[in-house]
Write an enzyme that holds these catalytic residues in place. Structure first.
Site, PDB file in Angstrom:
ATOM      1  N   GLU A   1      -3.831  17.562  -9.395  1.00  0.00           N
ATOM      2  CA  GLU A   1      -4.419  17.954 -10.689  1.00  0.00           C
ATOM      3  C   GLU A   1      -5.920  18.227 -10.603  1.00  0.00           C
ATOM      4  O   GLU A   1      -6.722  17.678 -11.364  1.00  0.00           O
ATOM      5  CB  GLU A   1      -4.140  16.881 -11.748  1.00  0.00           C
ATOM      6  CG  GLU A   1      -4.298  17.437 -13.155  1.00  0.00           C
ATOM      7  CD  GLU A   1      -3.890  16.474 -14.253  1.00  0.00           C
ATOM      8  OE1 GLU A   1      -2.685  16.190 -14.357  1.00  0.00           O
ATOM      9  OE2 GLU A   1      -4.773  16.003 -14.973  1.00  0.00           O
TER      10      GLU A   1
ATOM     11  N   HIS B   1       6.379   9.167 -26.796  1.00  0.00           N
ATOM     12  CA  HIS B   1       5.549  10.162 -26.109  1.00  0.00           C
ATOM     13  C   HIS B   1       5.867  11.600 -26.551  1.00  0.00           C
ATOM     14  O   HIS B   1       4.962  12.366 -26.907  1.00  0.00           O
ATOM     15  CB  HIS B   1       5.741  10.009 -24.594  1.00  0.00           C
ATOM     16  CG  HIS B   1       4.963  10.991 -23.792  1.00  0.00           C
ATOM     17  ND1 HIS B   1       3.584  10.989 -23.753  1.00  0.00           N
ATOM     18  CD2 HIS B   1       5.352  12.022 -23.003  1.00  0.00           C
ATOM     19  CE1 HIS B   1       3.161  11.972 -22.968  1.00  0.00           C
ATOM     20  NE2 HIS B   1       4.214  12.618 -22.499  1.00  0.00           N
TER      21      HIS B   1
ATOM     22  N   ARG C   1      -2.758  22.299 -12.494  1.00  0.00           N
ATOM     23  CA  ARG C   1      -1.835  21.276 -13.022  1.00  0.00           C
ATOM     24  C   ARG C   1      -2.282  20.735 -14.374  1.00  0.00           C
ATOM     25  O   ARG C   1      -1.460  20.231 -15.142  1.00  0.00           O
ATOM     26  CB  ARG C   1      -1.667  20.144 -11.994  1.00  0.00           C
ATOM     27  CG  ARG C   1      -0.626  19.135 -12.439  1.00  0.00           C
ATOM     28  CD  ARG C   1      -0.203  18.166 -11.365  1.00  0.00           C
ATOM     29  NE  ARG C   1       0.800  17.258 -11.878  1.00  0.00           N
ATOM     30  CZ  ARG C   1       1.466  16.382 -11.160  1.00  0.00           C
ATOM     31  NH1 ARG C   1       1.241  16.297  -9.864  1.00  0.00           N
ATOM     32  NH2 ARG C   1       2.363  15.587 -11.715  1.00  0.00           N
TER      33      ARG C   1
ATOM     34  N   HIS D   1      -1.256  17.080 -24.813  1.00  0.00           N
ATOM     35  CA  HIS D   1      -1.352  15.672 -24.426  1.00  0.00           C
ATOM     36  C   HIS D   1      -2.680  15.018 -24.808  1.00  0.00           C
ATOM     37  O   HIS D   1      -2.731  13.796 -24.942  1.00  0.00           O
ATOM     38  CB  HIS D   1      -1.120  15.511 -22.918  1.00  0.00           C
ATOM     39  CG  HIS D   1       0.329  15.598 -22.528  1.00  0.00           C
ATOM     40  ND1 HIS D   1       1.105  16.710 -22.788  1.00  0.00           N
ATOM     41  CD2 HIS D   1       1.156  14.708 -21.913  1.00  0.00           C
ATOM     42  CE1 HIS D   1       2.336  16.502 -22.333  1.00  0.00           C
ATOM     43  NE2 HIS D   1       2.391  15.291 -21.802  1.00  0.00           N
TER      44      HIS D   1
ATOM     45  N   LYS E   1       7.575  23.458 -13.132  1.00  0.00           N
ATOM     46  CA  LYS E   1       6.684  22.349 -12.786  1.00  0.00           C
ATOM     47  C   LYS E   1       6.514  22.230 -11.279  1.00  0.00           C
ATOM     48  O   LYS E   1       5.412  21.972 -10.783  1.00  0.00           O
ATOM     49  CB  LYS E   1       7.203  21.030 -13.389  1.00  0.00           C
ATOM     50  CG  LYS E   1       6.258  19.884 -13.106  1.00  0.00           C
ATOM     51  CD  LYS E   1       6.505  18.657 -13.943  1.00  0.00           C
ATOM     52  CE  LYS E   1       5.464  17.592 -13.583  1.00  0.00           C
ATOM     53  NZ  LYS E   1       5.606  16.371 -14.362  1.00  0.00           N
TER      54      LYS E   1
ATOM     55  N   GLU F   1       8.866  18.189 -24.581  1.00  0.00           N
ATOM     56  CA  GLU F   1       8.276  18.577 -23.286  1.00  0.00           C
ATOM     57  C   GLU F   1       8.841  19.925 -22.821  1.00  0.00           C
ATOM     58  O   GLU F   1       8.141  20.709 -22.181  1.00  0.00           O
ATOM     59  CB  GLU F   1       8.513  17.500 -22.220  1.00  0.00           C
ATOM     60  CG  GLU F   1       7.718  16.209 -22.424  1.00  0.00           C
ATOM     61  CD  GLU F   1       6.250  16.287 -21.968  1.00  0.00           C
ATOM     62  OE1 GLU F   1       5.781  17.382 -21.587  1.00  0.00           O
ATOM     63  OE2 GLU F   1       5.575  15.239 -22.014  1.00  0.00           O
TER      64      GLU F   1
ATOM     65  N   ASN G   1      -0.790  19.375 -19.217  1.00  0.00           N
ATOM     66  CA  ASN G   1      -1.222  18.430 -20.255  1.00  0.00           C
ATOM     67  C   ASN G   1      -1.301  19.076 -21.639  1.00  0.00           C
ATOM     68  O   ASN G   1      -1.865  18.486 -22.566  1.00  0.00           O
ATOM     69  CB  ASN G   1      -2.594  17.839 -19.884  1.00  0.00           C
ATOM     70  CG  ASN G   1      -2.518  17.033 -18.601  1.00  0.00           C
ATOM     71  OD1 ASN G   1      -1.507  16.393 -18.321  1.00  0.00           O
ATOM     72  ND2 ASN G   1      -3.567  17.083 -17.800  1.00  0.00           N
TER      73      ASN G   1
ATOM     74  N   LYS H   1       3.382  11.748 -10.583  1.00  0.00           N
ATOM     75  CA  LYS H   1       2.418  10.960 -11.363  1.00  0.00           C
ATOM     76  C   LYS H   1       3.051   9.611 -11.689  1.00  0.00           C
ATOM     77  O   LYS H   1       4.169   9.569 -12.216  1.00  0.00           O
ATOM     78  CB  LYS H   1       2.056  11.676 -12.662  1.00  0.00           C
ATOM     79  CG  LYS H   1       0.944  12.681 -12.509  1.00  0.00           C
ATOM     80  CD  LYS H   1       0.496  13.136 -13.890  1.00  0.00           C
ATOM     81  CE  LYS H   1      -0.599  14.172 -13.796  1.00  0.00           C
ATOM     82  NZ  LYS H   1      -0.949  14.699 -15.130  1.00  0.00           N
TER      83      LYS H   1
ATOM     84  N   ARG I   1       0.824  -1.239   0.000  1.00  0.00           N
ATOM     85  CA  ARG I   1       0.000   0.000   0.000  1.00  0.00           C
ATOM     86  C   ARG I   1       0.840   1.264   0.000  1.00  0.00           C
ATOM     87  O   ARG I   1       0.394   2.328   0.403  1.00  0.00           O
ATOM     88  CB  ARG I   1      -0.976   0.013   1.184  1.00  0.00           C
ATOM     89  CG  ARG I   1      -1.933  -1.149   1.182  1.00  0.00           C
ATOM     90  CD  ARG I   1      -3.093  -0.938   2.117  1.00  0.00           C
ATOM     91  NE  ARG I   1      -3.978  -2.082   2.087  1.00  0.00           N
ATOM     92  CZ  ARG I   1      -3.837  -3.145   2.863  1.00  0.00           C
ATOM     93  NH1 ARG I   1      -2.874  -3.196   3.749  1.00  0.00           N
ATOM     94  NH2 ARG I   1      -4.670  -4.146   2.764  1.00  0.00           N
TER      95      ARG I   1
ATOM     96  N   HIS J   1      -1.706  11.839 -26.531  1.00  0.00           N
ATOM     97  CA  HIS J   1      -2.019  10.487 -26.039  1.00  0.00           C
ATOM     98  C   HIS J   1      -2.836   9.709 -27.066  1.00  0.00           C
ATOM     99  O   HIS J   1      -2.663   8.496 -27.230  1.00  0.00           O
ATOM    100  CB  HIS J   1      -2.792  10.566 -24.720  1.00  0.00           C
ATOM    101  CG  HIS J   1      -1.923  10.865 -23.528  1.00  0.00           C
ATOM    102  ND1 HIS J   1      -2.422  11.049 -22.265  1.00  0.00           N
ATOM    103  CD2 HIS J   1      -0.589  11.005 -23.412  1.00  0.00           C
ATOM    104  CE1 HIS J   1      -1.433  11.295 -21.424  1.00  0.00           C
ATOM    105  NE2 HIS J   1      -0.303  11.273 -22.100  1.00  0.00           N
TER     106      HIS J   1
HETATM  107  N1  GLY Z   1       3.256  15.381 -17.124  1.00  0.00           N
HETATM  108  C1  GLY Z   1       2.211  16.186 -16.606  1.00  0.00           C
HETATM  109  C2  GLY Z   1       2.146  16.205 -15.118  1.00  0.00           C
HETATM  110  O1  GLY Z   1       3.034  15.714 -14.450  1.00  0.00           O
HETATM  111  O2  GLY Z   1       1.194  16.717 -14.568  1.00  0.00           O
END
Ligand code: GLY
Length: 355
Positions: A233, A260, A237, A244, A223, A187, A241, A145, A123, A248
């Site tokens: 998020e 990616h 946040r 993305h 970031k 990125e 994206n 993430k 956990r 994606h």
């Molecule tokens: N790669 C986007 C984030 O970490 O929120």
């Protein structure tokens, strides 16, 4: 190690990102004060293992850590339940306890998957990120993430687990193939479009006009601020994206053969054209963004149809009921979140492909 830059990330837990040369060879010494003596399971892929695994394992052992290792086949195709299960079984076999730690040594796939294994095992145990690609250095190693892909789409099973430390050894960037470096540039260019025109400009003539250390530090600082204000998020946040939603979708439509960063580059060019076409952009941006991406050997479009991309994108996490949140570039250095009905996605992508 005087050339090491450090950036504090004030999340739960708080942690430090260190950026500079020699950090993998010195990782044991760096991590001991953070983790205390414990068992570290180093998880890496078949590309990175021959390059850095012995160095990292030796450094950890020299500092007094117990070390075990797991190596999985390189590639996005490994980012699934089968590999996750192999990693979890290996952690159990090695008898890691809640006092122990996973070290993710590699690029974005490794960081996401090893981080998710750490979040699931018992956990949740600690994780440190040791990024070896530009993409993982500027983006995925920071912010907590973690995920694996499902058949329905990318990163659809995951958890938030902030790392206990990030050691970004810039010596690793020297050995990166050009297309892997370009993946990370996408990125970083994204970060420039989000927040920092001068960062974007560093990429505009196609030969990076700053040391990679500087680019990494600027991306991580930006970031870190976003993640500190919105760790899970819920709002701001989502800006990260940018590119993305379509990116994606391109990855999924290509069965994850398009990397990616390349997919995000195409997604960024497409949403920039759509933003102009829909009158959302404050100034002409699409040509400048596409030119910058192309100069860095990145794609600015895709062979997939708007219909196929919209269908793939609607399985994405960015959908909330009948709405989807898009990140819209307004100018280089400023973007906004726009919630649109899912029915508007297809015309947006169409405009982005046609512009
Ligand atoms: N790669 C986007 C984030 O970490 O929120």
């Amino acid at each position: 190690m005087s050339s090491i830059q450090t950036i504090q990330v004030h999340t739960t837990p708080a942690y430090q990102v260190s950026i500079g040369p020699g950090l993998l060879a010195g990782c044991g010494r760096q991590l001991l004060p953070v983790l205390g003596p414990c068992h570290v399971a180093v998880i890496t892929d078949s590309t990175v293992a021959p390059l850095y695994l012995d160095t990292v394992a030796a450094s950890l052992r020299d500092a007094g850590f117990t070390v075990s290792t797991v190596v999985f086949p390189a590639g996005e195709g490994s980012k699934n339940f089968t590999t996750l299960s192999t990693i979890l079984e290996a952690l159990a076999e090695a008898r890691l306890t809640r006092a122990d730690c996973v070290a993710a040594l590699g690029g974005g796939v490794t960081g996401d998957m090893a981080g998710f294994a750490a979040a699931c095992y018992l956990r949740g145990i600690r994780c440190v990120q040791l990024p070896t690609t530009l993409l993982s250095a500027v983006d995925s190693s920071v912010g907590g993430k973690t995920a694996i892909d499902l058949k329905a789409g990318k990163n659809l099973a995951g958890a938030f687990l902030q790392p206990s430390a990030v050691l970004c050894d810039t010596d690793c960037l020297r050995s990166l193939p050009a297309d892997v470096f370009a993946d990370g540039a996408a990125e970083a260019i994204k970060t420039g479009v989000l927040d920092d025109e001068s960062l974007f400009a560093l990429f505009e003539d196609g030969t990076l006009t700053a040391a990679p250390e500087e680019v990494i530090a600027r991306c991580v600082r930006y970031k870190a601020g976003v993640v500190e204000r919105d760790e899970k998020e819920q709002g701001e946040r989502k800006l990260l994206n940018l590119g993305h939603t379509v990116g994606h979708a391109i990855e999924k439509c290509s069965d994850y053969t398009i990397p990616h960063g390349h997919a995000v580059a195409a997604g960024l060019a497409i949403i920039a054209r759509a933003s102009e076409a829909f009158g959302w952009a404050e100034e002409p941006i699409a040509r400048r963004i596409a030119a910058c991406l192309a100069k860095n050997s990145l794609p600015t479009g895709t062979e997939f149809s708007a219909e196929a991309l919209a269908e793939a994108a609607l399985a994405d996490k960015k959908r909330a009921g009948s709405d989807i949140t898009l990140v819209i570039p307004q100018k280089i250095g400023a973007c906004e979140l726009k919630k649109v009905p899912v029915t508007e996605l297809l015309p947006v992508i169409r405009a982005g492909l046609e512009g």
